[in-house]
Every structure is written in C-alpha cells, then in structure tokens.
Design a protein around this motif. Structure first.
Motif, PDB file in Angstrom:
ATOM      1  N   MET A   1       0.811  -1.184   0.000  1.00 31.26           N
ATOM      2  CA  MET A   1       0.000   0.000   0.000  1.00 31.26           C
ATOM      3  C   MET A   1       0.862   1.258   0.000  1.00 31.26           C
ATOM      4  SD  MET A   1      -3.120   0.513  -0.193  1.00 31.26           S
ATOM      5  CE  MET A   1      -4.509   1.456   0.177  1.00 31.26           C
ATOM      6  N   LYS A   2       1.960   1.239   0.773  1.00 28.40           N
ATOM      7  CA  LYS A   2       2.857   2.392   0.802  1.00 28.40           C
ATOM      8  C   LYS A   2       3.465   2.644  -0.570  1.00 28.40           C
ATOM      9  CE  LYS A   2       4.715   2.809   5.460  1.00 28.40           C
ATOM     10  NZ  LYS A   2       5.903   2.698   6.265  1.00 28.40           N
ATOM     11  N   ARG A   3       3.838   1.579  -1.253  1.00 27.20           N
ATOM     12  CA  ARG A   3       4.460   1.731  -2.570  1.00 27.20           C
ATOM     13  C   ARG A   3       3.497   2.369  -3.559  1.00 27.20           C
ATOM     14  NH1 ARG A   3       8.156  -3.566  -3.836  1.00 27.20           N
ATOM     15  NH2 ARG A   3       9.478  -3.340  -2.016  1.00 27.20           N
TER      16      ARG A   3
ATOM     17  N   MET B   1       4.068   5.821  -5.445  1.00 24.07           N
ATOM     18  CA  MET B   1       4.038   5.828  -6.913  1.00 24.07           C
ATOM     19  C   MET B   1       3.055   6.873  -7.420  1.00 24.07           C
ATOM     20  SD  MET B   1       4.389   1.919  -8.259  1.00 24.07           S
ATOM     21  CE  MET B   1       3.998   2.277  -9.934  1.00 24.07           C
ATOM     22  N   LEU B   2       1.907   6.967  -6.773  1.00 20.19           N
ATOM     23  CA  LEU B   2       0.921   7.974  -7.162  1.00 20.19           C
ATOM     24  C   LEU B   2       1.435   9.389  -6.903  1.00 20.19           C
ATOM     25  CD1 LEU B   2      -2.414   6.320  -5.979  1.00 20.19           C
ATOM     26  CD2 LEU B   2      -1.583   6.609  -8.323  1.00 20.19           C
TER      27      LEU B   2
END
Length: 77
Positions: free
Chosen positions: A1-3, A7-8
């Motif tokens: 979820m952190k990635r 990325m967003l």
C-alpha cells in the motif's frame, strides 16, 4: 500500500513538473517571446492612449480658463 501511495505521489509530481516545464519552455521559444512582446505593446499603447486623452482634456480645460480670464480682463470696467 505504501508503494502505491508513493508511486501515485511520484506520478502526480511528474505530471505537474511536465506541464509546468512545457509552459516555461513555451515562454522562451520565439513564439512565446513574440506573444509577450505583443501583449506588452498593447498594454503600453493603451496606457499611452489614456495618458493622451487625459492630457488633451486637461489642456482644453486650462485653455477655457485662460480664455475666460482674458475675456474678463478685456471688458471695460
């Protein structure tokens, strides 16, 4: 979820930088410079037109005052 979050965030930053970079690049191209010069020319011409109109009205007003004083001075007392 952190990635996915980061990325967003990175994608949003890249999009913002890309669009801002395109705008900045357009400003330094010959076409962008010509557009800025044209815009400034129109602003300057408008300002000079306003100044000239104000000057002419003030000149006409002062001329009317001087003519009134001259006419009053020429009348026999």
């Amino acid at each position: 979820m952190k990635r996915l979050f980061w990325m967003l965030i990175g994608a949003a930053l890249m999009y913002a930088l890309f669009t801002k970079g395109q705008a900045l690049l357009h400003q330094v191209t010959p076409r962008g410079v010509a557009e800025r010069i044209e815009r400034k020319g129109h602003e300057t011409a408008s300002g000079l037109g306003d100044f000239y109109a104000t000057f002419k009205s003030a000149m006409a007003e002062r001329e009317a005052e001087l003519n009134a004083e001259l006419a009053a001075a020429q009348q026999p007392a």
